[in-house]
Design an enzyme around this catalytic site. Structure first.
Site, mmCIF file in Angstrom:
data_model
loop_
_atom_site.group_PDB
_atom_site.id
_atom_site.type_symbol
_atom_site.label_atom_id
_atom_site.label_comp_id
_atom_site.label_asym_id
_atom_site.label_seq_id
_atom_site.Cartn_x
_atom_site.Cartn_y
_atom_site.Cartn_z
ATOM 1 N N TYR A 10 0.836 -1.203 0.000
ATOM 2 C CA TYR A 10 0.000 0.000 0.000
ATOM 3 C C TYR A 10 0.868 1.250 0.000
ATOM 4 C CZ TYR A 10 0.848 0.837 5.028
ATOM 5 O OH TYR A 10 1.427 1.103 6.245
ATOM 6 N N LYS A 12 6.567 -1.940 1.908
ATOM 7 C CA LYS A 12 5.361 -1.375 2.523
ATOM 8 C C LYS A 12 4.193 -2.343 2.359
ATOM 9 C CE LYS A 12 3.174 3.106 3.178
ATOM 10 N NZ LYS A 12 3.203 3.044 4.621
ATOM 11 N N ARG A 42 8.268 4.266 -4.566
ATOM 12 C CA ARG A 42 8.325 3.286 -3.470
ATOM 13 C C ARG A 42 7.326 2.152 -3.717
ATOM 14 N NH1 ARG A 42 7.446 5.340 2.560
ATOM 15 N NH2 ARG A 42 5.310 5.459 1.818
ATOM 16 N N LEU A 79 11.046 1.381 7.303
ATOM 17 C CA LEU A 79 10.472 1.822 6.040
ATOM 18 C C LEU A 79 11.130 3.155 5.679
ATOM 19 C CD1 LEU A 79 8.154 1.234 3.933
ATOM 20 C CD2 LEU A 79 6.951 3.061 5.110
ATOM 21 N N GLU A 81 11.915 2.372 14.396
ATOM 22 C CA GLU A 81 10.954 3.361 13.893
ATOM 23 C C GLU A 81 9.659 3.197 14.666
ATOM 24 O OE1 GLU A 81 9.622 2.648 9.845
ATOM 25 O OE2 GLU A 81 9.675 0.488 10.153
ATOM 26 N N ARG A 113 -7.585 -20.428 -2.525
ATOM 27 C CA ARG A 113 -6.612 -20.292 -1.442
ATOM 28 C C ARG A 113 -5.506 -21.333 -1.521
ATOM 29 N NH1 ARG A 113 -5.164 -21.250 3.763
ATOM 30 N NH2 ARG A 113 -4.647 -19.393 4.990
ATOM 31 N N HIS A 163 -1.075 -21.041 -0.500
ATOM 32 C CA HIS A 163 -0.043 -20.079 -0.116
ATOM 33 C C HIS A 163 0.826 -19.637 -1.282
ATOM 34 C CE1 HIS A 163 -1.340 -21.406 3.795
ATOM 35 N NE2 HIS A 163 -0.490 -20.600 4.416
HETATM 36 N N1 PMP Z 1 7.336 3.659 9.027
HETATM 37 C C1 PMP Z 1 6.204 2.940 8.996
HETATM 38 C C2 PMP Z 1 6.181 1.586 9.615
HETATM 39 C C3 PMP Z 1 5.048 3.482 8.396
HETATM 40 O O1 PMP Z 1 3.914 2.762 8.343
HETATM 41 C C4 PMP Z 1 5.094 4.795 7.850
HETATM 42 C C5 PMP Z 1 3.861 5.431 7.259
HETATM 43 N N2 PMP Z 1 3.356 4.767 6.178
HETATM 44 C C6 PMP Z 1 6.304 5.497 7.904
HETATM 45 C C7 PMP Z 1 7.408 4.896 8.502
HETATM 46 C C8 PMP Z 1 6.419 6.878 7.325
HETATM 47 O O2 PMP Z 1 6.419 6.833 5.915
HETATM 48 P P1 PMP Z 1 5.882 8.062 5.048
HETATM 49 O O3 PMP Z 1 6.660 9.257 5.475
HETATM 50 O O4 PMP Z 1 6.166 7.659 3.654
HETATM 51 O O5 PMP Z 1 4.429 8.184 5.342
#
Ligand code: PMP
Length: 285
Positions: free
Chosen positions: A33, A149, A52, A207, A182, A100, A102
Site C-alpha cells: 500500500y 510497505k 516506493r 520503512l 521506527e 486459497r 499459499h
Molecule cells: N514507518 C512505517 C512503519 C510506516 O507505516 C510509515 C507510514 N506509512 C512510515 C514509517 C512513514 O512513511 P511516510 O513518510 O512515507 O508516510
C-alpha cells in the site's frame, strides 16, 4: 469517510465497494500500500510514493496493475470525487484473487487495486503539533523486510493499540540492541543536546519514509548537523527534542517517551521549524 472508492477498474459508492473473499490481500495480507498526503486538493510527493510502490511490488513480485500515468489519474480522480482538499489518499495493490493456496497463483491473476481518499482535520492536526504527542517503546517484533510497505501490519496494529491504551499516540520499536528502529506508522527522530539531528539509516530495518526523505533534503539544505544512525532509548530520553514523521502527520513533535518528558516537555523549536520547512521541499501534483 471516503464516499467513492476505486475498486478494480470502477468508481463505486463506498457502501457498495467490496472485494472477493478469496482476494490474497484478505487471505494472506499478500499486498502492498501507499498513503499520500493531500493538500489543497493536490497530492504531496506522488512521484516518490509511486517509486516506493514500484519497489515494494517488485520485491514481492506483484505486477504493477496499470501504468503509473493511469494510476495517477485514478488517485487524483478519487481525491476529486470525494472532494478532499486536505487529507490522505490510500492505495492498495494485492496479488489478486485465486483459490486459497499459499504459493503464488499459477497462471498469474491480475492484481487487485483499491483507492480511497479521506479528509483530515488540519486545525486538529496543527493543534496536536502545537502540544506534541506521547510515545511508548515496545520490543521490535516484526519481520526483517519492513522496508517493503506490505499490508501485513499485525505487529503495528498491536503496538498502536498498546500506545493508545497507555495514553500515547505512537509506539517506537526497540531492537534487541536497545536501539530504536521506527514507529508503528512513522519514522523516529531525535535532536541531541548538542544539536545533531539523528534518525536511523534506511536499510531493511525501517520503512524509507517519504516524509523522512524530503525532510533529509530540508535538513541538508539548511546545513544542520545530521547523523543517519540508530539511537538508543536512553539517548532519546536525554535528547533535547524528539519527533516523528509520516505522510499524514508530517513532522510531529514528541514530548514524552514512556512517560518521561523530552527536553522541557514541550514541542522543540527545531521540530516545529522543520514542520513548516517541509512544505518548501515537498512536491505537489
Ligand atoms: N514507518 C512505517 C512503519 C510506516 O507505516 C510509515 C507510514 N506509512 C512510515 C514509517 C512513514 O512513511 P511516510 O513518510 O512515507 O508516510
Amino acid at each position: 469517510m471516503s464516499r467513492i472508492a476505486y475498486v478494480n477498474g470502477r468508481y463505486v459508492r463506498r457502501s457498495q465497494a467490496s472485494v472477493n473473499i478469496e482476494d490474497r490481500g484478505y487471505q494472506f495480507a499478500d499486498g502492498v500500500y501507499e498513503v499520500c498526503e493531500v493538500r489543497g486538493g493536490q497530492l504531496v510527493d506522488e512521484r516518490r510514493h509511486m517509486e516506493r510502490l514500484v519497489r515494494s511490488l517488485t520485491e514481492l513480485r506483484i505486477a504493477l496493475p496499470m501504468s503509473l500515468t493511469a494510476l495517477s489519474v485514478v488517485l487524483h480522480e478519487v481525491v476529486r470525487r470525494n472532494r478532499v482538499m486536505d487529507g490522505i489518499v490510500y492505495l492498495q495493490v494485492t496479488r489478486g484473487v485465486a483459490r486459497r493456496d499459499h504459493a503464488f497463483p499459477a497462471p498469474e491473476v491480475p492484481p487487485s487495486v483499491v483507492v480511497t481518499a479521506n479528509r483530515l482535520d488540519v486545525g486538529r492536526a496543527e493543534a496536536l503539533a502545537g502540544e506534541g504527542i506521547a510515545v511508548i517503546t515496545v520490543p521490535e517484533n516484526r519481520w526483517d523486510r519492513v522496508d517493503i510497505k506490505s499490508i501485513a501490519l499485525l505487529p503495528n496494529v498491536l503496538a498502536k493499540q498498546q500506545a493508545r491504551e497507555q495514553g500515547a499516540r505512537e509506539a517506537w520499536y526497540v531492537g534487541r540492541d536497545g536501539k530504536v528502529t521506527e514507529g508503528s506508522s512513522s519514522n523516529a527522530w531525535i535532536v541531541t543536546r548538542d544539536g545533531k539531528v539523528v534518525t536511523r539509516q534506511a536499510d531493511h530495518g525501517i520503512l524509507r519514509g517519504i516524509t523522512r526523505t524530503v525532510l533529509l533534503d530540508a535538513i541538508k539544505a539548511k546545513g544542520l548537523d545530521l547523523e543517519e544512525r540508530p539511537f538508543t532509548v536512553a539517548e532519546a530520553l536525554a535528547a533535547r527534542e524528539a519527533f516523528l514523521t509520516s505522510a499524514s502527520q508530517i513532522v510531529m513533535p514528541v514530548v514524552r517517551i514512556d512517560g518521561h518528558p523530552i527536553g522541557n516537555g514541550a514541542p522543540g523549536l527545531l521540530s516545529t521549524a522543520l514542520r513548516r520547512e517541509f512544505r518548501r521541499y515537498s512536491e505537489v501534483s
